[in-house]
Design a protein around this motif. Structure first.
Motif, mmCIF file in Angstrom:
data_model
loop_
_atom_site.group_PDB
_atom_site.id
_atom_site.type_symbol
_atom_site.label_atom_id
_atom_site.label_comp_id
_atom_site.label_asym_id
_atom_site.label_seq_id
_atom_site.Cartn_x
_atom_site.Cartn_y
_atom_site.Cartn_z
ATOM 1 N N ALA A 156 43.234 36.955 31.481
ATOM 2 C CA ALA A 156 42.485 35.754 31.083
ATOM 3 C C ALA A 156 42.045 35.853 29.632
ATOM 4 N N SER A 157 42.759 36.648 28.844
ATOM 5 C CA SER A 157 42.365 36.848 27.451
ATOM 6 C C SER A 157 42.878 35.721 26.567
ATOM 7 N N GLY A 158 42.185 35.469 25.483
ATOM 8 C CA GLY A 158 42.616 34.462 24.518
ATOM 9 C C GLY A 158 42.500 33.055 25.053
ATOM 10 N N SER A 159 43.136 32.118 24.379
ATOM 11 C CA SER A 159 43.053 30.705 24.739
ATOM 12 C C SER A 159 44.225 30.256 25.597
ATOM 13 N N ALA A 160 45.169 31.162 25.876
ATOM 14 C CA ALA A 160 46.334 30.804 26.671
ATOM 15 C C ALA A 160 45.947 30.622 28.140
ATOM 16 N N PRO B 69 42.734 26.701 40.897
ATOM 17 C CA PRO B 69 43.869 25.906 40.402
ATOM 18 C C PRO B 69 44.265 26.209 38.959
ATOM 19 N N PHE B 70 43.413 26.913 38.214
ATOM 20 C CA PHE B 70 43.787 27.272 36.843
ATOM 21 C C PHE B 70 44.902 28.318 36.814
ATOM 22 N N CYS C 122 45.383 29.473 48.310
ATOM 23 C CA CYS C 122 44.392 28.608 48.965
ATOM 24 C C CYS C 122 43.440 29.414 49.835
ATOM 25 N N THR C 123 43.959 30.440 50.501
ATOM 26 C CA THR C 123 43.096 31.268 51.336
ATOM 27 C C THR C 123 42.340 32.260 50.450
ATOM 28 N N ASP C 124 41.444 33.046 51.043
ATOM 29 C CA ASP C 124 40.698 34.043 50.277
ATOM 30 C C ASP C 124 41.672 35.036 49.649
ATOM 31 N N ASN C 125 41.453 35.376 48.379
ATOM 32 C CA ASN C 125 42.375 36.276 47.696
ATOM 33 C C ASN C 125 41.699 36.881 46.470
ATOM 34 N N GLY C 126 42.244 37.986 45.999
ATOM 35 C CA GLY C 126 41.678 38.659 44.838
ATOM 36 C C GLY C 126 41.960 37.952 43.533
ATOM 37 N N ALA C 127 43.032 37.158 43.485
ATOM 38 C CA ALA C 127 43.401 36.477 42.239
ATOM 39 C C ALA C 127 42.317 35.511 41.788
ATOM 40 N N MET C 128 41.753 34.763 42.739
ATOM 41 C CA MET C 128 40.733 33.788 42.358
ATOM 42 C C MET C 128 39.459 34.491 41.878
ATOM 43 N N ILE C 129 39.187 35.671 42.418
ATOM 44 C CA ILE C 129 38.005 36.429 41.994
ATOM 45 C C ILE C 129 38.223 37.013 40.603
ATOM 46 N N ALA C 130 39.415 37.552 40.361
ATOM 47 C CA ALA C 130 39.738 38.064 39.032
ATOM 48 C C ALA C 130 39.678 36.940 37.998
ATOM 49 N N LEU C 131 40.231 35.779 38.359
ATOM 50 C CA LEU C 131 40.242 34.636 37.443
ATOM 51 C C LEU C 131 38.825 34.184 37.117
ATOM 52 N N ALA C 132 37.993 34.022 38.154
ATOM 53 C CA ALA C 132 36.620 33.569 37.926
ATOM 54 C C ALA C 132 35.860 34.566 37.063
ATOM 55 N N GLY C 133 36.061 35.859 37.321
ATOM 56 C CA GLY C 133 35.407 36.868 36.495
ATOM 57 C C GLY C 133 35.859 36.789 35.049
ATOM 58 N N GLY C 134 37.178 36.651 34.849
ATOM 59 C CA GLY C 134 37.713 36.549 33.500
ATOM 60 C C GLY C 134 37.239 35.318 32.764
ATOM 61 N N ARG D 157 34.483 33.701 33.333
ATOM 62 C CA ARG D 157 33.054 33.876 33.028
ATOM 63 C C ARG D 157 32.865 34.752 31.787
ATOM 64 N N VAL D 158 33.684 35.776 31.672
ATOM 65 C CA VAL D 158 33.606 36.621 30.472
ATOM 66 C C VAL D 158 33.929 35.795 29.238
ATOM 67 N N GLN D 159 34.988 34.981 29.319
ATOM 68 C CA GLN D 159 35.392 34.171 28.173
ATOM 69 C C GLN D 159 34.339 33.139 27.806
ATOM 70 N N ALA D 160 33.615 32.653 28.822
ATOM 71 C CA ALA D 160 32.582 31.636 28.577
ATOM 72 C C ALA D 160 31.237 32.247 28.209
#
Length: 360
Positions: A17-21, A120-121, A314-326, A328-331
């Motif tokens: 989730a680094s940078g603006s990409a 969805p991101f 769509c179901t519970d998964n680690g990807a959505m948690i990693a994404l949300a964490g990333g 949040r760091v960027q924001a």
């Protein structure tokens, strides 16, 4: 790295989730406990916790191998802080904090629903802020205005049973195996959605709240009526036993039609109320085929873009948690979590308490 262990699925993933990409999924592994819990008709918390302990480290090795990266390449570790089963959450928290301490990397406690909200991101067609979000997971049905990471305004929510619970409880009345929601959706493909007229609760309430408890009661009443009318005799402990296959399929199709109708019409009302022209659908119920079809049709007529996470997210998964964490760091919002490396979880954690970031 993201670690998900809130209930009956162990998920680990790596997201860039680094940078603006656009964020990229580098590795993703998931173990579902469905088969283990089927014998009990639902999740057994102690068994869930023990299974998370067995699975999380092998899944971590799998994800690192998929990404072709060493553990030292991880910049931060996100874990599901809540809501969820306390024992299950502590497994993910413990592993995340141990890894963070060993690597000297920050650890971020993520709200499970924010993970769904932002998932969805990671799709092939990611949304742009702002948008209306329909968040429909097992125990949650909410409509939100999303203006950015951490900038959420609650528009409406369930006042009793959520859509996912209505699916699961109706499935149980029909004698379908755990997990009931997907089983009911599959059975509905063989039924007539107009066979039984089930209520659409709060459809004309003038607000954006949901209520599905009355629908469950209507299904119970209909199943009892059909069971008593069946030549096999009155209903027994398993209410749906005397129903024939077509009756069960018709009930399933009619229940699904009622739930989807409410979700679609409330979502479009939220679009009109906010004036936004973008809708995001997230959570396990978002994988429902009929919901996607009807929302797609309604949004196309209104000129609204609709976005979904990929089906496997769509179901519970680690990807959505990693994404949300990333994200949040960027924001600059990662400091909303616990300081240091405490085994900190929040089994009951309303999204409205998420770091004070909910818009008024």
């Amino acid at each position: 790295m993201g670690i998900e262990s809130s209930c009956d699925e162990t998920g680990v993933a790596l997201v860039d989730a680094s940078g603006s990409a656009t964020p990229r999924l580098l590795g993703h592994a998931l173990h579902s406990q469905i088969e283990m819990h089927q014998a009990y008709g639902g999740v057994v918390p102690e068994l869930a916790s023990r299974d998370h302990i067995r699975r999380v480290l092998p899944l971590t090795d799998t994800v690192l191998a998929q990404a072709g990266l060493p553990l030292s390449a991880v910049d931060a570790i996100a874990y599901t802080r809540g809501p969820g089963l306390a024992g299950a959450l502590l497994v993910g928290s413990g592993v995340a904090c141990a890894l963070g301490f060993a690597l000297g990397k920050p650890v971020i406690g993520v709200h499970h629903l924010e993970g769904h909200l932002l998932s969805p991101f990671l799709s092939a067609d990611p949304p742009e802020f702002p948008f209306v979000a329909l968040l429909v997971s097992g125990g949650h049905s909410q409509l939100m205005r999303v203006d950015g990471v951490g900038r959420y305004e609650l528009l409406g929510e369930t006042i009793d049973d959520a859509a996912g619970e209505a699916f699961d409880k109706s499935a149980k009345l029909l004698g379908l195996p755990y997990p009931g929601g997907p089983a009911l959706s599959r059975l509905a493909l063989q039924g007539d959605p107009q066979a039984y007229k089930f209520p659409r609760p709060l459809l004309h309430s003038g607000d954006l709240d949901f209520s599905f408890a009355g629908l469950k009661t209507a299904v119970l009443t209909q199943v009892k009526r059909l069971a008593h009318a069946s030549p096999e005799g009155p209903a027994t402990l398993h209410l749906a036993d005397p129903l024939n296959a077509q009756q069960k399929a018709d009930v399933a199709a009619s229940v699904q039609a009622a739930i989807v109708d409410v979700l679609v019409r409330k979502s479009m009302a939220a679009i009109r109320q906010t004036g936004l022209m973008r809708l995001v659908v997230a959570g396990g119920v978002g994988a429902n085929v009929l919901l996607r079809e009807q929302l797609g049709t309604a949004c196309a007529k209104a000129g609204v873009r609709v976005h979904y996470p990929e089906l496997h997210l769509c179901t519970d998964n680690g990807a959505m948690i990693a994404l949300a964490g990333g994200m949040r760091v960027q924001a600059g919002l990662a400091d909303d979590g616990p300081v240091g490396y405490p085994f900190d979880v929040k089994p009951r954690w309303p999204l409205s308490e998420l770091g004070g970031a909910i818009a008024a």
